[in-house]
Structures are given as C-alpha cells and as structure tokens.
Design a protein around this motif. Structure first.
Motif, mmCIF file in Angstrom:
data_model
loop_
_atom_site.group_PDB
_atom_site.id
_atom_site.type_symbol
_atom_site.label_atom_id
_atom_site.label_comp_id
_atom_site.label_asym_id
_atom_site.label_seq_id
_atom_site.Cartn_x
_atom_site.Cartn_y
_atom_site.Cartn_z
ATOM 1 N N ARG A 174 -21.204 -14.740 -20.349
ATOM 2 C CA ARG A 174 -19.870 -15.272 -20.642
ATOM 3 C C ARG A 174 -19.679 -15.831 -22.049
ATOM 4 O O ARG A 174 -18.582 -15.689 -22.601
ATOM 5 C CB ARG A 174 -19.514 -16.336 -19.603
ATOM 6 C CG ARG A 174 -18.863 -15.730 -18.370
ATOM 7 C CD ARG A 174 -18.398 -16.774 -17.409
ATOM 8 N NE ARG A 174 -17.635 -16.182 -16.297
ATOM 9 C CZ ARG A 174 -17.451 -16.774 -15.139
ATOM 10 N NH1 ARG A 174 -17.967 -17.978 -14.923
ATOM 11 N NH2 ARG A 174 -16.743 -16.183 -14.196
ATOM 12 N N PRO A 175 -20.672 -16.469 -22.677
ATOM 13 C CA PRO A 175 -20.413 -16.951 -24.044
ATOM 14 C C PRO A 175 -20.030 -15.840 -25.013
ATOM 15 O O PRO A 175 -19.257 -16.070 -25.945
ATOM 16 C CB PRO A 175 -21.747 -17.599 -24.431
ATOM 17 C CG PRO A 175 -22.347 -18.028 -23.130
ATOM 18 C CD PRO A 175 -21.966 -16.952 -22.153
ATOM 19 N N ALA A 176 -20.549 -14.646 -24.817
ATOM 20 C CA ALA A 176 -20.217 -13.520 -25.697
ATOM 21 C C ALA A 176 -19.034 -12.729 -25.184
ATOM 22 O O ALA A 176 -18.268 -12.153 -25.967
ATOM 23 C CB ALA A 176 -21.430 -12.598 -25.856
ATOM 24 N N LEU A 177 -18.870 -12.666 -23.853
ATOM 25 C CA LEU A 177 -17.785 -11.898 -23.240
ATOM 26 C C LEU A 177 -16.974 -12.842 -22.365
ATOM 27 O O LEU A 177 -17.205 -12.977 -21.162
ATOM 28 C CB LEU A 177 -18.341 -10.738 -22.411
ATOM 29 C CG LEU A 177 -19.064 -9.631 -23.175
ATOM 30 C CD1 LEU A 177 -19.666 -8.620 -22.216
ATOM 31 C CD2 LEU A 177 -18.113 -8.936 -24.147
ATOM 32 N N SER A 178 -16.022 -13.524 -22.980
ATOM 33 C CA SER A 178 -15.227 -14.497 -22.236
ATOM 34 C C SER A 178 -14.464 -13.792 -21.119
ATOM 35 O O SER A 178 -14.017 -12.656 -21.260
ATOM 36 C CB SER A 178 -14.239 -15.191 -23.179
ATOM 37 O OG SER A 178 -13.374 -14.246 -23.767
ATOM 38 N N GLY A 179 -14.351 -14.479 -20.004
ATOM 39 C CA GLY A 179 -13.621 -13.924 -18.867
ATOM 40 C C GLY A 179 -14.417 -12.959 -18.022
ATOM 41 O O GLY A 179 -13.853 -12.286 -17.155
ATOM 42 N N SER A 180 -15.714 -12.852 -18.247
ATOM 43 C CA SER A 180 -16.528 -11.932 -17.445
ATOM 44 C C SER A 180 -16.460 -12.314 -15.978
ATOM 45 O O SER A 180 -16.512 -13.494 -15.619
ATOM 46 C CB SER A 180 -17.981 -11.961 -17.920
ATOM 47 O OG SER A 180 -18.079 -11.499 -19.247
ATOM 48 N N ARG A 181 -16.374 -11.290 -15.136
ATOM 49 C CA ARG A 181 -16.314 -11.495 -13.692
ATOM 50 C C ARG A 181 -17.268 -10.539 -13.002
ATOM 51 O O ARG A 181 -17.535 -9.444 -13.490
ATOM 52 C CB ARG A 181 -14.896 -11.235 -13.164
ATOM 53 C CG ARG A 181 -13.836 -12.183 -13.697
ATOM 54 C CD ARG A 181 -13.985 -13.573 -13.081
ATOM 55 N NE ARG A 181 -12.895 -14.456 -13.479
ATOM 56 C CZ ARG A 181 -12.899 -15.203 -14.580
ATOM 57 N NH1 ARG A 181 -13.949 -15.151 -15.394
ATOM 58 N NH2 ARG A 181 -11.874 -16.001 -14.866
ATOM 59 N N LEU A 182 -17.788 -10.968 -11.868
ATOM 60 C CA LEU A 182 -18.634 -10.099 -11.062
ATOM 61 C C LEU A 182 -17.747 -9.041 -10.413
ATOM 62 O O LEU A 182 -16.791 -9.361 -9.714
ATOM 63 C CB LEU A 182 -19.365 -10.921 -10.005
ATOM 64 C CG LEU A 182 -20.396 -10.189 -9.156
ATOM 65 C CD1 LEU A 182 -21.516 -9.634 -10.017
ATOM 66 C CD2 LEU A 182 -20.959 -11.133 -8.094
ATOM 67 N N ALA A 183 -18.071 -7.765 -10.657
ATOM 68 C CA ALA A 183 -17.209 -6.681 -10.186
ATOM 69 C C ALA A 183 -17.760 -5.968 -8.970
ATOM 70 O O ALA A 183 -17.022 -5.696 -8.020
ATOM 71 C CB ALA A 183 -16.999 -5.661 -11.313
ATOM 72 N N ALA A 184 -19.032 -5.634 -8.986
ATOM 73 C CA ALA A 184 -19.570 -4.811 -7.896
ATOM 74 C C ALA A 184 -20.983 -5.227 -7.558
ATOM 75 O O ALA A 184 -21.942 -4.558 -7.937
ATOM 76 C CB ALA A 184 -19.533 -3.328 -8.281
ATOM 77 N N PRO A 185 -21.161 -6.320 -6.830
ATOM 78 C CA PRO A 185 -22.520 -6.704 -6.447
ATOM 79 C C PRO A 185 -23.083 -5.764 -5.392
ATOM 80 O O PRO A 185 -22.347 -5.244 -4.549
ATOM 81 C CB PRO A 185 -22.344 -8.114 -5.889
ATOM 82 C CG PRO A 185 -20.926 -8.135 -5.389
ATOM 83 C CD PRO A 185 -20.145 -7.235 -6.296
ATOM 84 N N ALA A 186 -24.366 -5.523 -5.448
ATOM 85 C CA ALA A 186 -25.020 -4.694 -4.432
ATOM 86 C C ALA A 186 -25.682 -5.606 -3.419
ATOM 87 O O ALA A 186 -26.235 -6.646 -3.763
ATOM 88 C CB ALA A 186 -26.075 -3.796 -5.078
ATOM 89 N N PRO A 187 -25.618 -5.269 -2.147
ATOM 90 C CA PRO A 187 -26.252 -6.121 -1.138
ATOM 91 C C PRO A 187 -27.756 -6.163 -1.357
ATOM 92 O O PRO A 187 -28.384 -5.146 -1.636
ATOM 93 C CB PRO A 187 -25.902 -5.417 0.174
ATOM 94 C CG PRO A 187 -25.605 -4.006 -0.203
ATOM 95 C CD PRO A 187 -25.015 -4.069 -1.570
#
Length: 302
Positions: A174-187
């Motif tokens: 996040r410090p380099a890519l503001s607004g990063s969100r988890l998109a596709a976690p694998a079980p």
C-alpha cells in the motif's frame, strides 16, 4: 529506407542486432538459451593489434587477409551470432538506430540446418535484447530499423522461495500503491497460503495488479542461477493501462506515456519492498534478470 548502409559488408544478408558498445552478449543469450556459448571468442584489442598484417618493404606484394576479430556465439550448436562489429554513433544514426557507439551482431535470416530453435524465437530474443539494452535491429532487407522502447517494459516479477499471506503483503504494497485491495484470495490448503491478488485502480492510470502464485514453470534465466537465489513463488507486478491496446503499438499516445511514467516508479518500489522482505530474484517482461541497482533507479520519480 535507411539509406546507404554503414554496417559491415560481412553482415549483408543477415539480420543485425545493435547493442550499446561493450554490452556483454553472452549473459543475455543464456537468459533464453542456457547452453549458449562462444565457439570463437571475440579478439581483444591487443589480440587484434597483434594480428594485423605486417607492412614494410620486405612484405610488399604479399597479400595477407587480416583475421576476423569478431567472435561466433552459438545459441544451440547450430544457430550462430557473429560479432561484435563496432559502429560509431554517426553510423548508427545513418541507419536510424539509436545514435550511440554500438556493437553489431549478425543473426541468420533463414532457417539453419540442424537448428533446434525456430527462427521466430531467435528474432524474438534479439528484439527483447534490443529493448533491454536500448539498442535496435536491422532486418536483412535493410528496409527499416526496429528500435523497441525500453520504457515500455514496466512489468516485473520477483521469484522467491518464501510465500506471503495476503494480510502480510497488503501493508507492504500500500505505501507504493495507494488504495490496494485484496481481489482474489485463494482458499488455503492445509493452512498454507496458495496465492492472492492485490489490485490498485486509478482514474487516469489504469490499474496495477500484484499477483502471488506458485508456479511449476519459471523463466529460463533462473536455471542459470544458484537455486538458493530464487524459488517457485512468483510475485507478478503488472500494469493494465486504461487502453490495453496501446501496449501493442510502437508509438502510444502521450496520455499512455504519461500514465506509464507515473506507475513505473510504483511498480519498482513494490518489487523492492517485497524483495527486502522475502528475497529472491527479479525478472523483467523480457525474461532477463534485473539487478537491485536498476530497481532502485526505476523507483525514483521522473
């Protein structure tokens, strides 16, 4: 048309790869072809001077052809690259190549008997080398020069033996890519992480994806390194511009170039942070190892 050729006549009929003067070609060849080696090494300056034909009254009338100082680099035991042949900056400019002192290498323009490498793979390698080094290519027809833009290759992958969990990766990214969100976690399987995808989206710059996954196939260049320097976990940092088609054109729009200039340092900073955390080796989109000094240089805003 490039006009009269300043390339040596010995390269007539060959595709020509031009790289900045003094660029070591063998490591770049082994990045794609691990068994590549010099079947004849280029002569050093001292060797070339010592091999010059003798002159003077005693030797008049004796025709002695000077030995070819160029080397022969075999990619697969059959396909050979001949060079380097020096070209000054003015000669490079006359051929529409980058105006710099260059080394020229000749590549086969037709299929080679006994070769295991398809011709398009060899020309693809030459194009990747030209992009990586800031060089260019002259096709055998000499009808144009191909000068790939080095700045167009922004995607990077860190290959590491250490997997991160998404919750641990997110605060690093996040410090380099503001607004990063988890998109596709694998079980998880058996409590072990199986990979994840983080995405940061921007109104004018598209999105940057950080995807961690375990792979059975890794870049060829990693086979040339000590096994402790990398691993099967790939942290792929990829830019997806607002118009993906602009990635395929040689001269994208100014808006695309400006967006690329904004995201390139962020991608490098993400990779540098991940490398400091999990170690490993960074490989660019062309399949070449990227040293840490270059990552640091890319991370500086322009």
């Amino acid at each position: 048309m490039t006009g009269p050729s300043a390339a040596p006549a010995v390269l007539d009929g060959s595709h020509v790869l031009a790289v900045p003067r003094g660029t070591p070609l063998l490591p770049l060849a082994r990045a794609w072809f691990p068994t590549a080696d010099w079947s004849r090494e280029p002569a050093t300056a001292a060797q070339a001077a010592a091999a010059r034909p003798m002159t003077g009254a005693r030797f008049r009338g004796i025709a002695v052809a000077p030995p070819d100082p160029a080397g022969v680099l075999s990619l697969d035991g059959a396909v050979e690259v001949a060079g380097p042949y020096p070209l000054d900056a003015a000669g490079a400019r006359s051929l529409a190549l980058p105006p710099q002192e260059s080394d020229l290498y000749g590549l086969p323009a037709a299929p080679v008997a006994g070769a295991t490498l398809p011709p398009d793979l060899v020309t693809g390698w030459a194009t990747a080398v030209a992009r990586r080094t800031g060089g260019g290519i002259l096709p055998a027809a000499r009808d144009r020069a191909i000068v790939p833009d080095p700045a167009a290759a922004v995607d990077l992958t860190l290959w590491s033996a250490v997997p991160l969990r998404p919750d641990d990766a997110l605060p690093l990214v996040r410090p380099a890519l503001s607004g990063s969100r988890l998109a596709a976690p694998a079980p998880p399987a058996g409590g072990a992480p199986e990979g994840f995808t983080l995405v940061a989206r921007y109104e004018y710059d598209g999105e940057v994806e950080v995807r961690c996954s375990r792979s059975r196939e890794v870049p060829v260049v990693l086979s040339t390194l000590d096994w402790r320097e990398h691993g099967p976990w790939g942290y792929h940092v990829t830019w997806r511009p607002p118009d993906p088609l602009e990635l395929e054109v040689p001269h994208p729009s100014q808006l695309h170039v400006i967006a690329r200039q904004r995201v390139t340092p962020s991608i490098a900073r993400v990779v540098a942070t991940l490398w400091r955390t999990v170690g490993g080796t960074v490989v660019d989109a062309g399949g070449f190892v990227v040293p840490h000094e270059e990552i640091d240089a890319r991370a500086r805003p322009r």
